[in-house]
Design a protein around this motif. Structure first.
Motif, mmCIF file in Angstrom:
data_model
loop_
_atom_site.group_PDB
_atom_site.id
_atom_site.type_symbol
_atom_site.label_atom_id
_atom_site.label_comp_id
_atom_site.label_asym_id
_atom_site.label_seq_id
_atom_site.Cartn_x
_atom_site.Cartn_y
_atom_site.Cartn_z
ATOM 1 N N ALA C 164 0.830 -1.214 0.000
ATOM 2 C CA ALA C 164 0.000 0.000 0.000
ATOM 3 C C ALA C 164 0.861 1.260 0.000
ATOM 4 N N VAL C 165 2.033 1.175 0.631
ATOM 5 C CA VAL C 165 2.906 2.350 0.682
ATOM 6 C C VAL C 165 3.474 2.650 -0.702
ATOM 7 N N VAL C 166 3.877 1.596 -1.393
ATOM 8 C CA VAL C 166 4.390 1.785 -2.753
ATOM 9 C C VAL C 166 3.308 2.395 -3.632
ATOM 10 N N LEU C 167 2.101 1.879 -3.467
ATOM 11 C CA LEU C 167 0.988 2.401 -4.259
ATOM 12 C C LEU C 167 0.775 3.887 -3.953
ATOM 13 N N TYR C 168 0.862 4.230 -2.667
ATOM 14 C CA TYR C 168 0.693 5.632 -2.268
ATOM 15 C C TYR C 168 1.672 6.525 -3.040
ATOM 16 N N TYR C 169 2.941 6.100 -3.073
ATOM 17 C CA TYR C 169 3.926 6.947 -3.759
ATOM 18 C C TYR C 169 3.705 6.976 -5.268
ATOM 19 N N LEU C 170 3.183 5.867 -5.786
ATOM 20 C CA LEU C 170 2.858 5.855 -7.220
ATOM 21 C C LEU C 170 1.764 6.887 -7.516
ATOM 22 N N ILE C 171 0.724 6.860 -6.668
ATOM 23 C CA ILE C 171 -0.367 7.833 -6.862
ATOM 24 C C ILE C 171 0.163 9.250 -6.708
ATOM 25 N N LEU C 172 1.020 9.436 -5.707
ATOM 26 C CA LEU C 172 1.595 10.769 -5.472
ATOM 27 C C LEU C 172 2.354 11.256 -6.703
ATOM 28 N N ALA C 173 3.101 10.345 -7.308
ATOM 29 C CA ALA C 173 3.865 10.729 -8.501
ATOM 30 C C ALA C 173 2.930 11.223 -9.597
ATOM 31 N N PHE C 174 1.825 10.499 -9.788
ATOM 32 C CA PHE C 174 0.882 10.919 -10.821
ATOM 33 C C PHE C 174 0.220 12.247 -10.467
ATOM 34 N N LEU C 175 -0.118 12.410 -9.181
ATOM 35 C CA LEU C 175 -0.772 13.655 -8.789
ATOM 36 C C LEU C 175 0.177 14.846 -8.993
ATOM 37 N N LEU C 176 1.434 14.658 -8.581
ATOM 38 C CA LEU C 176 2.382 15.771 -8.738
ATOM 39 C C LEU C 176 2.607 16.077 -10.211
ATOM 40 N N ALA C 177 2.672 15.026 -11.019
ATOM 41 C CA ALA C 177 2.795 15.252 -12.461
ATOM 42 C C ALA C 177 1.589 16.038 -12.962
ATOM 43 N N GLY C 178 0.418 15.646 -12.462
ATOM 44 C CA GLY C 178 -0.799 16.356 -12.842
ATOM 45 C C GLY C 178 -0.748 17.819 -12.425
ATOM 46 N N MET C 179 -0.207 18.067 -11.231
ATOM 47 C CA MET C 179 -0.121 19.444 -10.742
ATOM 48 C C MET C 179 0.854 20.268 -11.584
ATOM 49 N N VAL C 180 1.976 19.641 -11.974
ATOM 50 C CA VAL C 180 2.931 20.339 -12.839
ATOM 51 C C VAL C 180 2.259 20.708 -14.151
ATOM 52 N N LEU C 181 1.525 19.740 -14.695
ATOM 53 C CA LEU C 181 0.789 19.998 -15.930
ATOM 54 C C LEU C 181 -0.170 21.166 -15.734
ATOM 55 N N TYR C 182 -0.871 21.153 -14.589
ATOM 56 C CA TYR C 182 -1.844 22.209 -14.300
ATOM 57 C C TYR C 182 -1.158 23.575 -14.234
ATOM 58 N N LEU C 183 -0.061 23.633 -13.480
ATOM 59 C CA LEU C 183 0.635 24.913 -13.323
ATOM 60 C C LEU C 183 1.090 25.440 -14.673
ATOM 61 N N TRP C 184 1.668 24.524 -15.462
ATOM 62 C CA TRP C 184 2.143 24.959 -16.765
ATOM 63 C C TRP C 184 0.967 25.433 -17.610
ATOM 64 N N LEU C 185 -0.068 24.589 -17.659
ATOM 65 C CA LEU C 185 -1.207 24.832 -18.537
ATOM 66 C C LEU C 185 -1.915 26.134 -18.175
ATOM 67 N N ILE C 186 -2.285 26.265 -16.902
ATOM 68 C CA ILE C 186 -3.155 27.364 -16.503
ATOM 69 C C ILE C 186 -2.360 28.627 -16.190
ATOM 70 N N ARG C 266 -8.799 27.215 -7.849
ATOM 71 C CA ARG C 266 -7.644 27.494 -7.009
ATOM 72 C C ARG C 266 -6.645 26.369 -7.195
ATOM 73 N N THR C 267 -5.393 26.724 -7.292
ATOM 74 C CA THR C 267 -4.371 25.729 -7.613
ATOM 75 C C THR C 267 -4.415 24.545 -6.648
ATOM 76 N N TYR C 268 -4.457 24.855 -5.360
ATOM 77 C CA TYR C 268 -4.425 23.761 -4.389
ATOM 78 C C TYR C 268 -5.812 23.384 -3.890
ATOM 79 N N GLY C 269 -6.848 23.946 -4.539
ATOM 80 C CA GLY C 269 -8.221 23.607 -4.171
ATOM 81 C C GLY C 269 -8.478 22.109 -4.128
ATOM 82 N N PRO C 270 -8.114 21.373 -5.189
ATOM 83 C CA PRO C 270 -8.375 19.930 -5.175
ATOM 84 C C PRO C 270 -7.688 19.215 -4.004
ATOM 85 N N ILE C 271 -6.464 19.610 -3.696
ATOM 86 C CA ILE C 271 -5.748 18.922 -2.614
ATOM 87 C C ILE C 271 -6.352 19.282 -1.258
#
Ligand code: ATP
Ligand code: MG
Lengths: 242, 287, 341
Positions: C164-186, C266-271
């Motif tokens: 479950a811990v490995v999965l957590y970090y996997l999800i985190l990686a995707f979320l952070l990638a998503g946030m980078v995309l968001y920051l760049w995009l918006i 808001r950038t961090y609204g979802p989180i």
């Protein structure tokens, strides 16, 4: 530059534009006048693709047929417009409004830096550079109208269509605006097609005036000719125009 | 080989199901037409009426009285919702109001489901105990026949009300022109309350008929809502006649599809129909 | 210089570090890791919704269905072609991206209002839900099948932590990638300005040369991709895939609440929203699990009637009314402060 033949537009049974021919040459300032409900705004909407004209309408811009083009494509070909009821992006800053114009309004793909430069320049052109960081919705209406103009200027257009840009301004502001519009042509080589009710604004500025009534062109000529035209006087008599 | 009598029996069942759909569609159409609130809680109203009636029958009440009590209960509940939640929604205008209406009634349906599962979590039915009716070679279930007749009567009464009475005419005026109605001295807010209560009762009847044909559980609320939505999309959100016709047609299609291609596919056909209508005629959903 | 190119990169890095260390005190507790993972998952769903609804006015109400399509596709592609799910996932993301893009494209072409899009996508949601149950040969019907893809347990064994811990970090990686995309995009690309222009005034946007249909379709595509990834990870988090994971009530309603609680656009609204909602959910799980649905329903009503700009903004307004200033001043997110410099 803009050539149109037999523009027709119907709303159900109402014929709002009834076979108008017109031509705007390079470097010309042409005014469009006419009583309320004459079809002036509708004519702009038809030219810019916001409304689809009837079948046999022909409109070309810089030699290109634009009847079938979408609004954004027409804008990118260098034909920009402002709105009778001002439509700036109220929640963006003044600078971002101009930047949007610079980024999307022309066909060439321009870099961010270049777009920002053009936006600043356009704001300076209308005298809004001081307000660049203000939220556009907080500007007084007169300045929102200037911003709308700056937004079109930022895209480096060939022709701008202005819809009653002087209404609601004080006499001082009007002469300033007329001056800006002359500079638009003299300094930037932009042609202007300009709807206006306020005669003082156009008389010293327009090269030519087109008069529209009930969707038909009833007169066309220099300001002096129009002032002395009987049909025009008649059109306005009885019509309670403001 | 499918016999003609099977097809006919299916048609009757389909019309019976369609009758419930029509009632749900009418319920959603009435409220949207009058106040632009798309009532996504309408399915919960249907379920509340059905479960109330079933509980009362369990408690020893006679079936007709229990049904009337169920309808009355959901009517009062509708009144309550109108005076509280919807009053807040009606404060806003235009697209804002439509969006707010969607979210509040969506929240309401989730809230009601969440409350109800804690108290009434089984499946409830209201058997009418009517013996099958022989029509020539075809045997028609009594319940289906009653569903169709009752729905026909209620819809006829509703149309008479809208077309013949002063209140009804006033309602139709607002349907067409709110400002005009105000000018001739009609208070749209009062009529909206009336119509919302009416729609709650009509939806309640749909729920009760569904419980009579098979059974109803809390989990059906959202399903009923989606049925209502489909009917109003296909029939046109502002057309009562459209809702009735669409309800009957979709009921028939669904019942036949159920028989020939299975229930999941039948449901998908319903939603598919709604999607096609949305894409082909989006204007029926706008004002 | 590098942070200049991506406004808000520093705050995002900070948030990232916080999430990286968050599980350390609770490494042994499957329960807390699960809560943390769900925070990230719903932040990811809400991030997609923020882009497509918040910034583009397209109310997608088929996130559950789309997420399900993503999850099933990832598994089915891996299974039927005998390839790793790391190939299945991009295929699924692309598929969902194209589905969402088509919906956006058609809606924009036909000039659908936000209400029409919501009704259209709600219908699609119900089609998907029904199809997941009905297509038994592919999905295992309502009983579903075990979902233990991405061979995370191997990594877990090697590192010596629970899967479950490995999965957590996997999800985190995707979320952070998503946030980078968001920051760049918006925040830093021309898409951000185009989206904002379209959201505020479509006609004005078109008349300055913005291709509204194209940008809406792009927003739809991006949201579809993010939703497919979130859906796949959601099934992986449950270790078992069933249609009930992907219902309207289980995904769309929660994601909507998360976005509104955190603050739309808001950038961090979802989180922020996901943290609040999952904490409420965890608290309920202990004391009043039966009332979970009811409470979320009530929350949805109250949020939309009273706190449409998000609880953070509402709280800030309240503080402002009381004349208390929040250190940094008018309470912009760190991102906005960064963007100024
Ligand atoms: N979208 C529309 N649908 C139906 N009728 C319209 C529409 N737009 C304009 N009209 C009608 O077309 C006619 C011309 O309107 P238009 O706005 O072009 O006049 P105008 O010359 O710009 O007037 P004003 O000086 O008041 O701005 C009017 O009768 C108007 O009511
Ligand atoms: Mg006009």
């Amino acid at each position: 530059m803009l050539k149109a033949a037999n523009i027709r537009k119907k709303f159900g049974g109402l014929v709002a534009i009834d076979g108008v021919d017109l031509e705007i040459g390079r470097g010309e300032i042409v005014a469009l006048i006419g009583p309320n409900g004459a079809g002036k705004t509708t004519l702009f909407n038809t030219i810019t693709g916001v409304l689809d004209p009837e079948e046999d309408t022909e409109i070309t811009f810089n030699g290109e047929d634009i009847v079938a083009l979408d609004t954004h494509e027409i804008a990118r070909s260098g034909l920009l417009r402002t709105f009778q009821i001002v439509r700036v992006f109220g929640e963006m800053t003044v600078f971002e409004n101009a930047l949007a114009g610079a980024l999307f309004g022309s066909d060439e793909s321009i870099s961010q830096e270049e777009a920002e430069e053009r936006a600043r320049e356009a704001l300076a052109f209308v005298g809004l550079e001081e307000k660049a960081e203000m939220e556009a919705g907080n500007l007084p209406i007169a300045q929102q109208k200037q911003l709308e103009l700056a937004r079109t200027v930022a895209s480096d257009p060939d022709l701008v269509l202005l819809d009653e840009i002087a209404s609601g301004l004080t006499p001082g502001e009007i002469s300033e605006l007329s001056n800006t519009i002359r500079r638009l042509r003299d300094e930037r080589g932009i042609s202007v097609f300009w709807i206006e009710h306020i005669m003082d604004a156009i008389m010293g500025t327009a090269d030519r005036i087109i008069v529209l009534k009930s969707g038909r062109k009833i007169a066309e000529g220099t300001p002096e000719e129009i002032q002395n035209d009987e049909a025009v006087a008649e059109a306005y008599l009885g019509e309670d125009h403001s | 080989m499918v016999t003609v009598s099977t097809l006919a029996a299916l048609a009757v069942d389909g019309l019976a199901f369609g009758a419930s759909l029509a009632l749900l569609g009418v319920g959603i159409t009435l409220v949207y037409g009058l106040g632009e609130v798309l009532n996504l809680a309408i399915g919960a109203f249907a379920v509340i009426a059905a479960i109330t009636a079933a509980l009362l029958v369990d408690g020893g009440m006679s079936l007709p009285i229990a049904i009337l009590a169920g309808l009355a209960f959901v009517g009062v509940f509708g009144l309550l919702v109108d005076r509280t939640l919807l009053s807040l929604v009606y404060r806003s205008e235009g697209e804002e109001r439509i969006l707010l209406g969607i979210f509040t009634t969506l929240g309401l349906t989730v809230l009601l489901e969440g409350i109800m599962v804690n108290y009434v979590s089984s499946r409830y039915s209201l058997p009418l105990n009517i013996s099958p009716i022989d029509v020539g070679a075809t045997v028609v279930t009594g319940t289906s026949a009653v569903s169709i007749v009752v729905t026909a009567v209620i819809i006829a009464v509703l149309f008479l009300f809208l077309n013949r009475t002063f209140l009804g005419k006033a309602t139709r005026t607002i349907f067409q022109d709110e400002r005009g109605a105000r000018l001739v001295g009609i208070d749209p807010r009062k009529l909206r309350t009336l119509v919302f209560v009416l729609s709650a009762v009509v939806a309640g009847l749909a729920g009760i008929l569904a419980a009579a044909r098979s059974n109803v559980s809390v989990a059906n609320s959202f399903q009923f809502t989606t049925f209502a939505l489909i009917v109003s999309i296909v029939g046109g959100i502002r057309s009562l006649v459209g809702a009735v016709v669409a309800g009957l047609v979709l009921g028939l299609i669904n019942t036949y599809a159920n028989f020939f291609v299975g229930s999941y596919f039948a449901t998908i056909i319903l939603f598919g129909a709604a999607i096609v209508f949305l894409l082909v005629r989006p204007e029926v959903m706008s004002s | 210089m590098n942070t200049d190119r991506l406004p808000g990169a520093r705050s995002l890095a900070l948030v990232g570090i916080l999430f990286v260390i968050a599980p350390l005190p609770v490494l042994g507790s499957g329960y807390y890791i699960g809560v943390l993972s769900r925070i990230l998952l719903f932040a990811l769903f809400a991030l997609a919704l923020n882009i497509v609804f918040g910034h583009n006015d397209q109310l997608f109400l088929f996130m559950g269905g789309l997420g399900g399509v993503g999850a099933y596709t990832t598994a089915l592609v891996a299974d039927s072609f005998g390839v790793t799910p790391w190939i299945g996932l991009p295929v699924a993301a692309l598929l969902c991206g194209v589905i969402a893009m088509s919906v956006s494209w058609v809606s924009a072409r036909r000039r659908f209002t936000v209400i029409l899009i919501s009704i259209l996508t709600l219908n699609l949601q119900l089609v998907f839900s029904e199809a997941f149950i009905g297509a038994r040969d592919l999905t295992g019907g309502s009983t579903g099948f075990p979902y233990e893809l991405f061979s995370l347990s191997g990594v877990a064994d090697a590192v010596g932590v629970p899967t479950a811990v490995v999965l957590y970090y996997l999800i985190l990686a995707f979320l952070l990638a998503g946030m980078v995309l968001y920051l760049w995009l918006i925040k830093s690309s021309r898409y951000g300005i185009a989206f904002e222009a379209i959201r505020e005034d479509e006609l004005a946007a078109e008349s300055i040369g913005i291709d509204v249909v194209r940008y809406k379709a792009i927003a739809g595509f991006i949201a579809g991709v993010l939703i497919a990834i979130a859906g796949t990870l959601l099934a992986r988090e449950a270790s078992y895939i069933t249609p009930s994971i992907f219902t309207f009530l289980a995904v769309d309603v929660i994601a909507l609440i998360v976005l509104i609680v955190g603050g739309i656009r808001r950038t961090y609204g979802p989180i922020v929203g996901a943290i609040i909602v999952e904490v409420i959910e965890a608290a309920l799980g202990t004391y009043a699990a039966n009332w979970r649905t009811a409470i979320f329903g009530g929350l949805l009503i109250i949020l939309f009637l009273y706190f449409r700009s998000g609880v953070i903004v509402a709280a800030e307004d309240l503080l402002e009314d009381w004349d208390i200033s929040l250190g940094g001043g008018n309470g912009g997110t760190p991102t906005e402060a960064d963007a100024e410099s």
